[in-house]
Motif scaffolding. Structure first.
Motif, PDB file in Angstrom:
ATOM      1  N   LEU A   5      -0.517  10.611   7.737  1.00  0.00           N
ATOM      2  CA  LEU A   5       0.362  11.378   6.849  1.00  0.00           C
ATOM      3  C   LEU A   5       1.396  12.154   7.653  1.00  0.00           C
ATOM      4  N   LEU A   6       0.976  12.811   8.707  1.00  0.00           N
ATOM      5  CA  LEU A   6       1.889  13.629   9.502  1.00  0.00           C
ATOM      6  C   LEU A   6       2.879  12.803  10.308  1.00  0.00           C
ATOM      7  N   SER A   7       2.590  11.528  10.519  1.00  0.00           N
ATOM      8  CA  SER A   7       3.508  10.673  11.270  1.00  0.00           C
ATOM      9  C   SER A   7       4.549  10.002  10.376  1.00  0.00           C
ATOM     10  N   LEU A   8       4.441  10.159   9.062  1.00  0.00           N
ATOM     11  CA  LEU A   8       5.421   9.575   8.161  1.00  0.00           C
ATOM     12  C   LEU A   8       6.776  10.262   8.331  1.00  0.00           C
ATOM     13  N   GLU A   9       7.849   9.484   8.241  1.00  0.00           N
ATOM     14  CA  GLU A   9       9.187  10.056   8.372  1.00  0.00           C
ATOM     15  C   GLU A   9       9.523  10.952   7.188  1.00  0.00           C
ATOM     16  N   ALA A  10       9.124  10.569   5.996  1.00  0.00           N
ATOM     17  CA  ALA A  10       9.420  11.352   4.789  1.00  0.00           C
ATOM     18  C   ALA A  10       8.155  12.102   4.377  1.00  0.00           C
ATOM     19  N   ARG A  11       8.180  13.404   4.494  1.00  0.00           N
ATOM     20  CA  ARG A  11       7.005  14.199   4.137  1.00  0.00           C
ATOM     21  C   ARG A  11       7.231  14.813   2.753  1.00  0.00           C
ATOM     22  N   ASN A  12       6.956  14.008   1.717  1.00  0.00           N
ATOM     23  CA  ASN A  12       7.089  14.458   0.338  1.00  0.00           C
ATOM     24  C   ASN A  12       5.954  13.860  -0.483  1.00  0.00           C
ATOM     25  N   ASP A  13       5.949  14.111  -1.787  1.00  0.00           N
ATOM     26  CA  ASP A  13       4.845  13.631  -2.600  1.00  0.00           C
ATOM     27  C   ASP A  13       4.746  12.111  -2.608  1.00  0.00           C
ATOM     28  N   SER A  14       5.876  11.411  -2.597  1.00  0.00           N
ATOM     29  CA  SER A  14       5.843   9.951  -2.578  1.00  0.00           C
ATOM     30  C   SER A  14       5.241   9.421  -1.276  1.00  0.00           C
ATOM     31  N   ALA A  15       5.563  10.073  -0.181  1.00  0.00           N
ATOM     32  CA  ALA A  15       5.008   9.657   1.107  1.00  0.00           C
ATOM     33  C   ALA A  15       3.499   9.868   1.129  1.00  0.00           C
ATOM     34  N   PHE A  16       3.056  10.955   0.536  1.00  0.00           N
ATOM     35  CA  PHE A  16       1.619  11.215   0.474  1.00  0.00           C
ATOM     36  C   PHE A  16       0.909  10.138  -0.346  1.00  0.00           C
ATOM     37  N   VAL A  17       1.481   9.782  -1.497  1.00  0.00           N
ATOM     38  CA  VAL A  17       0.878   8.742  -2.336  1.00  0.00           C
ATOM     39  C   VAL A  17       0.873   7.413  -1.587  1.00  0.00           C
ATOM     40  N   TRP A  18       1.957   7.102  -0.871  1.00  0.00           N
ATOM     41  CA  TRP A  18       1.996   5.872  -0.075  1.00  0.00           C
ATOM     42  C   TRP A  18       0.898   5.878   0.989  1.00  0.00           C
ATOM     43  N   ALA A  19       0.663   7.014   1.627  1.00  0.00           N
ATOM     44  CA  ALA A  19      -0.389   7.101   2.644  1.00  0.00           C
ATOM     45  C   ALA A  19      -1.752   6.807   2.024  1.00  0.00           C
ATOM     46  N   LEU A  20      -1.982   7.273   0.798  1.00  0.00           N
ATOM     47  CA  LEU A  20      -3.252   6.981   0.118  1.00  0.00           C
ATOM     48  C   LEU A  20      -3.389   5.478  -0.173  1.00  0.00           C
ATOM     49  N   VAL A  21      -2.303   4.874  -0.660  1.00  0.00           N
ATOM     50  CA  VAL A  21      -2.317   3.430  -0.937  1.00  0.00           C
ATOM     51  C   VAL A  21      -2.527   2.656   0.359  1.00  0.00           C
ATOM     52  N   LEU A  22      -1.791   3.013   1.396  1.00  0.00           N
ATOM     53  CA  LEU A  22      -1.878   2.305   2.672  1.00  0.00           C
ATOM     54  C   LEU A  22      -3.282   2.376   3.262  1.00  0.00           C
ATOM     55  N   ALA A  23      -3.927   3.519   3.150  1.00  0.00           N
ATOM     56  CA  ALA A  23      -5.301   3.639   3.667  1.00  0.00           C
ATOM     57  C   ALA A  23      -6.221   2.659   2.944  1.00  0.00           C
ATOM     58  N   ARG A  24      -6.034   2.507   1.648  1.00  0.00           N
ATOM     59  CA  ARG A  24      -6.868   1.565   0.893  1.00  0.00           C
ATOM     60  C   ARG A  24      -6.565   0.113   1.284  1.00  0.00           C
ATOM     61  N   LEU A  25      -5.282  -0.193   1.463  1.00  0.00           N
ATOM     62  CA  LEU A  25      -4.915  -1.543   1.888  1.00  0.00           C
ATOM     63  C   LEU A  25      -5.510  -1.865   3.255  1.00  0.00           C
ATOM     64  N   ARG A  26      -5.426  -0.909   4.172  1.00  0.00           N
ATOM     65  CA  ARG A  26      -5.988  -1.122   5.517  1.00  0.00           C
ATOM     66  C   ARG A  26      -7.503  -1.269   5.486  1.00  0.00           C
ATOM     67  N   ALA A  27      -8.133  -0.678   4.472  1.00  0.00           N
ATOM     68  CA  ALA A  27      -9.595  -0.801   4.322  1.00  0.00           C
ATOM     69  C   ALA A  27      -9.982  -2.124   3.675  1.00  0.00           C
ATOM     70  N   GLY A  28      -8.982  -2.920   3.248  1.00  0.00           N
ATOM     71  CA  GLY A  28      -9.271  -4.241   2.702  1.00  0.00           C
ATOM     72  C   GLY A  28      -9.103  -4.390   1.204  1.00  0.00           C
ATOM     73  N   ASP A  29      -8.675  -3.328   0.509  1.00  0.00           N
ATOM     74  CA  ASP A  29      -8.458  -3.452  -0.928  1.00  0.00           C
ATOM     75  C   ASP A  29      -7.286  -4.382  -1.222  1.00  0.00           C
ATOM     76  N   ALA A  30      -7.388  -5.107  -2.319  1.00  0.00           N
ATOM     77  CA  ALA A  30      -6.264  -5.908  -2.807  1.00  0.00           C
ATOM     78  C   ALA A  30      -5.177  -4.955  -3.312  1.00  0.00           C
ATOM     79  N   MET A  31      -3.951  -5.442  -3.441  1.00  0.00           N
ATOM     80  CA  MET A  31      -2.836  -4.586  -3.854  1.00  0.00           C
ATOM     81  C   MET A  31      -3.115  -3.849  -5.159  1.00  0.00           C
ATOM     82  N   GLY A  32      -3.530  -4.578  -6.178  1.00  0.00           N
ATOM     83  CA  GLY A  32      -3.770  -3.962  -7.477  1.00  0.00           C
ATOM     84  C   GLY A  32      -4.868  -2.919  -7.435  1.00  0.00           C
ATOM     85  N   GLN A  33      -5.933  -3.210  -6.721  1.00  0.00           N
ATOM     86  CA  GLN A  33      -7.039  -2.260  -6.615  1.00  0.00           C
ATOM     87  C   GLN A  33      -6.616  -1.002  -5.871  1.00  0.00           C
ATOM     88  N   ALA A  34      -5.834  -1.179  -4.810  1.00  0.00           N
ATOM     89  CA  ALA A  34      -5.353  -0.021  -4.048  1.00  0.00           C
ATOM     90  C   ALA A  34      -4.481   0.877  -4.918  1.00  0.00           C
TER      91      ALA A  34
END
Length: 119
Positions: A5-34
């Motif tokens: 989260l702290l390494s993201l270029e844009a530190r706003n609510d959208s960036a935070f939500v993207w970090a949550l989605v990305l963590a799920r994708l990296r853990a192996g979730d499919a796009m829709g599930q993430a």
């Protein structure tokens, strides 16, 4: 992780939500599930949130309608356009119901109701 989260270029609510989605994708979730799990988590913490998210891998699209409008146009020759509102007068535009996950491939569109978060 906080480091991501702290390494993201844009530190706003959208960036935070993207970090949550990305963590799920990296853990192996499919796009829709993430997207669905992220929306449920954020909506539980912020019930008035508008969470229309869209993700593509170049072959498929996953999107959520949560608190705002979302539309799709399935093209006869294949492919699907997803937008916050129709951009032309084509009568084939379909509105995605609120609190729904859209999953589209080149040939299919699947709409799945999202579960309300437990509060």
């Amino acid at each position: 992780p906080a480091e991501d989260l702290l390494s993201l270029e844009a530190r706003n609510d959208s960036a935070f939500v993207w970090a949550l989605v990305l963590a799920r994708l990296r853990a192996g979730d499919a796009m829709g599930q993430a997207l669905a799990d992220t929306v449920a988590e954020v909506a539980a913490a912020a019930p008035e949130a508008r969470l229309n998210l869209l993700l593509t891998d170049g072959a498929a699209v996953a999107a959520t309608a949560w608190g705002d409008t979302l539309w799709y146009l399935a093209r006869p020759g294949g492919g699907t356009v997803v937008a916050s509102e129709p951009y032309d007068d084509d009568p084939r535009w379909q509105e995605v119901p609120d609190r729904t996950l859209l999953a589209a491939s080149r040939t299919d569109v699947l709409l799945t109701p999202l579960k309300e978060p437990l509060t």
